[in-house]
Design a protein around this motif. Structure first.
Motif, PDB file in Angstrom:
ATOM      1  N   THR A 231      -4.735  -9.201  13.614  1.00  0.00           N
ATOM      2  CA  THR A 231      -5.566  -8.658  12.542  1.00  0.00           C
ATOM      3  C   THR A 231      -5.112  -7.225  12.270  1.00  0.00           C
ATOM      4  O   THR A 231      -4.315  -6.651  13.016  1.00  0.00           O
ATOM      5  N   LYS A 232      -5.625  -6.634  11.206  1.00  0.00           N
ATOM      6  CA  LYS A 232      -5.140  -5.315  10.780  1.00  0.00           C
ATOM      7  C   LYS A 232      -5.336  -4.245  11.852  1.00  0.00           C
ATOM      8  O   LYS A 232      -4.453  -3.418  12.075  1.00  0.00           O
ATOM      9  N   SER A 233      -6.492  -4.239  12.498  1.00  0.00           N
ATOM     10  CA  SER A 233      -6.725  -3.218  13.526  1.00  0.00           C
ATOM     11  C   SER A 233      -5.928  -3.514  14.799  1.00  0.00           C
ATOM     12  O   SER A 233      -5.444  -2.598  15.461  1.00  0.00           O
ATOM     13  N   GLU A 234      -5.761  -4.794  15.123  1.00  0.00           N
ATOM     14  CA  GLU A 234      -4.969  -5.162  16.309  1.00  0.00           C
ATOM     15  C   GLU A 234      -3.494  -4.821  16.115  1.00  0.00           C
ATOM     16  O   GLU A 234      -2.789  -4.514  17.077  1.00  0.00           O
TER      17      GLU A 234
ATOM     18  N   SER B 120      -0.797  -4.121   5.964  1.00  0.00           N
ATOM     19  CA  SER B 120      -2.235  -4.391   5.894  1.00  0.00           C
ATOM     20  C   SER B 120      -2.788  -4.393   4.475  1.00  0.00           C
ATOM     21  O   SER B 120      -3.713  -5.148   4.166  1.00  0.00           O
ATOM     22  N   ASN B 121      -2.249  -3.556   3.617  1.00  0.00           N
ATOM     23  CA  ASN B 121      -2.865  -3.330   2.307  1.00  0.00           C
ATOM     24  C   ASN B 121      -2.149  -3.996   1.134  1.00  0.00           C
ATOM     25  O   ASN B 121      -2.577  -3.847  -0.003  1.00  0.00           O
TER      26      ASN B 121
ATOM     27  N   TYR C 283      -7.495   7.576  -2.994  1.00  0.00           N
ATOM     28  CA  TYR C 283      -7.227   6.415  -3.842  1.00  0.00           C
ATOM     29  C   TYR C 283      -7.859   5.152  -3.254  1.00  0.00           C
ATOM     30  O   TYR C 283      -8.472   4.360  -3.979  1.00  0.00           O
ATOM     31  N   TYR C 284      -7.716   4.955  -1.936  1.00  0.00           N
ATOM     32  CA  TYR C 284      -8.255   3.754  -1.309  1.00  0.00           C
ATOM     33  C   TYR C 284      -9.793   3.736  -1.352  1.00  0.00           C
ATOM     34  O   TYR C 284     -10.397   2.674  -1.532  1.00  0.00           O
ATOM     35  N   VAL C 285     -10.407   4.886  -1.165  1.00  0.00           N
ATOM     36  CA  VAL C 285     -11.870   4.957  -1.283  1.00  0.00           C
ATOM     37  C   VAL C 285     -12.294   4.536  -2.685  1.00  0.00           C
ATOM     38  O   VAL C 285     -13.216   3.729  -2.872  1.00  0.00           O
TER      39      VAL C 285
ATOM     40  N   PHE D  60     -10.805  -8.697  -1.014  1.00  0.00           N
ATOM     41  CA  PHE D  60      -9.835  -7.914  -0.232  1.00  0.00           C
ATOM     42  C   PHE D  60     -10.274  -6.451  -0.220  1.00  0.00           C
ATOM     43  O   PHE D  60     -10.672  -5.901  -1.239  1.00  0.00           O
ATOM     44  N   ARG D  61     -10.204  -5.837   0.949  1.00  0.00           N
ATOM     45  CA  ARG D  61     -10.520  -4.413   1.071  1.00  0.00           C
ATOM     46  C   ARG D  61      -9.349  -3.667   1.696  1.00  0.00           C
ATOM     47  O   ARG D  61      -8.736  -4.151   2.651  1.00  0.00           O
ATOM     48  N   TYR D  62      -9.061  -2.495   1.158  1.00  0.00           N
ATOM     49  CA  TYR D  62      -7.987  -1.659   1.684  1.00  0.00           C
ATOM     50  C   TYR D  62      -8.475  -0.917   2.925  1.00  0.00           C
ATOM     51  O   TYR D  62      -9.625  -0.475   2.982  1.00  0.00           O
ATOM     52  N   VAL D  63      -7.595  -0.801   3.904  1.00  0.00           N
ATOM     53  CA  VAL D  63      -7.918  -0.005   5.088  1.00  0.00           C
ATOM     54  C   VAL D  63      -7.267   1.361   4.937  1.00  0.00           C
ATOM     55  O   VAL D  63      -6.198   1.497   4.357  1.00  0.00           O
ATOM     56  N   TYR D  64      -7.951   2.369   5.427  1.00  0.00           N
ATOM     57  CA  TYR D  64      -7.413   3.724   5.330  1.00  0.00           C
ATOM     58  C   TYR D  64      -7.751   4.541   6.556  1.00  0.00           C
ATOM     59  O   TYR D  64      -7.321   5.667   6.695  1.00  0.00           O
TER      60      TYR D  64
END
Length: 521
Positions: free
Chosen positions: A192-195, A416-417, A478-480, A517-521
Motif C-alpha cells: 500500500t502507499k504508506s507501506e 502513489s499519486n 496543490y494536493y490539498v 482517488f485521493r492524493y497523498v502528500y
C-alpha cells in the motif's frame, strides 16, 4: 489527510461489491467456469482475484507475515540492482582520481562531456522505455538491462581515447535508463502507499552503500601497479562482472507481478492483491490509452514533480560525478580522496532510511523533502564560502548528500499519486528522464576555467536546493486543493478492509478520472 467516517467507507464498499457482482454476471463463462475478461479496462489482478476461490479476509498477523515474506524476496534484489547501478555510473568519478584522464589524454572539458553524454543517452532511452514497459514483463526488462549495462561497464576497460570512453558511457546510459521506472512500478505492486515508503528507501539506500563500496574499490585498485593494465581498467571489469551476475539473478528470480510470484501460494497472492487494491493504481494492464498519454501533458502535479526532480538532480549530479575530484582538489592524494568520499555514503543511507520510515508513520512527504534541502543548502554554503578550511569543505560535501533522500520521496510520490497504466508508465519514465536532465546540467557547471575551486558549481548547489524546497511546498498546496475538489466523493482508505473484487478498485482510470482517488502528500 481527508479521513472519512468509517460507516461511509463500509457503505461504499458494499455498493462496490454489489456493482461488481451485477457487472460480472454479464461476462461470458469460460470452459472451466471461470470468467472471460471482456472488459479491457479492468486490471489483470482483478480477474485473478475474481476467479479465485479464496474469499477469506487476511488477518493483521497474516498480512504482517506476508509482508515480511515479500520483503525478504523482493527488496534485496532491487537493493542489489540499485547499488550496482550507482557504482557503475560513478565509477568514472573514481577512475578519474586513478589516472584515467592522464592515460586517455583527455583535454579541457572532455571528462565533463563524457559524464554528461551518459545522461543524454539516459534521457533519450526513456522514450522507448515509456512504450515498452506497458508491453513487456517489467522484471524481465529490468534484468535484461542490468546484464547489458554490466557488459557496458566491463567494456569501459577497453577505452583508449576520448571517443571510445564516450561510446562506453553512452551505452551504459541507455541500459541504466530502465532502473528507476522499473523499480518504481515493481515496488508499487506489492505494498500500500504508506507501506511502500520505507521499502522504496531500503532499495534506494543502495546508493549510499554504492558510495561506500565505490570508495573501498577505488582505494583497493589504486594499489594495483601494472605497466600494461591499469588499476582503473581492472576495476571496470570486476564491477561489470558482478553486475552481470546480479542481472541474471534479477531476470530469473524477481517476479513481474504478484500473480507470477512462485514464492507465494495461491491464497497468499490473492490476500496480497486484495490488500493493495486500496491503492487504486493497478498491477498490470497492457491496454494502451491515448487519452491517458494526453493527460500527462496537462497534469500540473506531474510537471511540478518534473521541476522538483531537475532541481534536486542538479545537485546530485555535481556530487556524484565530482565529489572525489573536489576532495582531491582540497589537497589530498588520490587514495585518501577515495576513502574520504565514503562518509558521503553513510549520510545518504541515514537520511534515506529516516525519511522512508518517517513517511510511513507521519506522511508529510513535502515536509521531508523541504527538511532534507536545509542541510543541502548548508552544505552548498560551506562548499562555496568556507574555502579556507578543508574541514569546512568536507563537511559541505557530506551535508549535500542529505538531498539524495529527496529523490526517493519523489519516486514514491509518483508511484502513489499517478493512476492509469498508460499514464503511470509514461510518468515514471518522465520523472526518470527529469533526473537525467538535472544530471546533464549539474556537471556542466564544472568548467575547466573555474578549476580548482569551482565556485559557480558550488553556488548552483545552494540555489537549486532552496528552489526545490519551495517547489515541495507548492506541491503540498496543490494536493490539498486537488483533494478538496474531489471532496464530494468518499475516499478509499487503507484501514478499511477490501475484498479486492470491486471493479472500481481495479478499473484503469487515471487519478483525475477516479472520483474516489485521493492524493497523498
Amino acid at each position: 489527510m481527508g479521513s472519512h467516517d468509517k460507516s461511509d467507507m463500509v457503505a461504499e464498499i458494499k455498493n462496490g461489491e454489489t456493482s461488481s457482482r451485477d457487472t460480472s454476471s454479464s461476462h461470458a463463462q469460460g470452459d472451466k467456469g471461470g470468467f472471460v475478461p471482456h472488459n479491457q479496462n479492468l486490471d489483470q489482478a482483478y480477474w485473478y482475484v475474481h476467479e479465485s476461490s479464496n474469499t477469506v479476509e487476511a488477518t493483521p498477523d497474516e498480512l504482517r507475515r506476508l509482508r515480511r515474506k515479500v520483503d525478504w524476496w523482493i527488496v534485496p534484489i532491487m537493493f542489489a540492482c540499485y547499488t550496482m547501478q550507482f557504482i557503475d555510473k560513478v565509477s568514472l568519478n573514481y577512475a578519474a582520481v586513478m589516472g584515467l584522464n592522464q592515460e586517455l589524454k583527455l583535454k579541457a572539458n572532455e571528462f565533463t562531456n563524457a559524464a554528461t553524454w551518459f545522461f543524454i543517452a539516459f534521457l533519450i532511452a526513456e522514450i522507448p522505455n515509456a512504450i515498452i514497459l506497458q508491453r513487456v514483463p517489467v522484471a524481465k526488462w529490468l534484468g535484461a538491462n542490468v546484464v547489458l549495462w554490466g557488459i557496458a561497464t566491463a567494456c569501459t576497460a577497453a577505452a583508449h581515447n576520448y571517443a571510445t570512453l564516450l561510446t562506453a558511457r553512452i551505452f551504459l546510459g541507455i541500459f541504466e535508463a530502465a532502473i528507476a521506472p522499473c523499480l518504481i512500478l515493481i515496488s508499487s505492486q506489492w505494498y500500500t502507499k504508506s507501506e511502500a515508503a520505507p521499502r522504496f528507501s531500503i532499495w534506494y539506500a543502495g546508493l549510499g552503500l554504492g558510495q561506500i563500496i565505490g570508495g573501498i574499490v577505488s582505494y583497493a585498485f589504486q594499489q594495483v601497479k601494472h605497466p600494461a593494465f591499469s588499476g582503473w581498467k581492472i576495476m571496470f571489469i570486476v564491477l561489470g562482472l558482478v553486475t552481470v551476475i546480479i542481472g541474471f539473478v534479477t531476470f530469473f528470480f524477481l517476479p513481474d507481478t504478484p500473480m507470477k510470484a512462485r514464492f507465494l501460494s495461491e491464497n497468499e497472492k490473492v490476500m496480497l492483491l486484495k490488500h493493495v487494491s486500496v491503492n487504486q493504481t493497478g498491477i498490470r494492464n497492457k491496454n494502451y490509452k491515448l487519452s491517458q498519454a494526453v493527460e500527462v501533458l496537462t497534469d500540473v502535479q506531474l510537471w511540478l514533480m518534473v521541476l522538483l526532480t531537475i532541481l534536486i538532480s542538479i545537485s546530485s549530479g555535481v556530487i556524484t560525478t565530482y565529489s572525489a575530484t573536489l576532495i582531491r582538489n582540497f589537497g589530498y592524494k588520490p587514495p585518501k580522496a577515495a576513502l574520504l568520499n565514503m562518509p558521503s555514503g553513510l549520510v545518504s543511507i541515514a537520511s534515506t532510511l529516516v525519511v522512508g520510515y518517517g513517511i510511513r508513520h507521519t506522511s508529510n512527504r513535502w515536509a521531508w523533502i523541504a527538511g532534507c534541502c536545509i542541510p543541502g543548502m548548508l552544505g552548498g554554503g560551506l562548499m562555496s564560502f568556507a574555502t579556507g578550511t578543508k574541514a569546512g569543505q568536507l563537511a559541505g560535501i557530506y551535508l549535500v548528500n542529505t538531498i539524495t533522500a529527496t529523490l526517493i520521496v519523489i519516486y514514491q510520490w509518483t508511484g502513489s499519486n499517478i493512476a492509469g497504466q498508460t499514464k503511470r508508465v509514461i510518468s515514471v519514465a518522465l520523472i526518470s528522464g527529469s533526473f537525467s536532465v538535472g544530471n546533464i546540467i549539474g556537471p556542466q557547471t564544472f568548467q575547466a576555467k573555474d578549476a580548482p575551486k569551482f565556485i559557480p558549481a558550488k553556488i548552483t548547489v545552494l540555489a537549486t536546493q532552496a528552489a526545490a524546497a519551495l517547489i515541495a511546498v507548492v506541491l503540498f498546496l496543490y494536493y490539498v486543493w486537488a483533494n478538496k475538489r474531489k471532496g464530494a466523493a468518499p475516499a478509499i482508505v487503507e484501514d478499511v478492509g477490501m475484498d479486492g473484487q470491486e471493479e472500481h478498485l481495479w478499473d484503469d482510470k487515471t487519478d483525475k478520472q477516479n472520483p474516489t482517488f485521493r492524493y497523498v502528500y
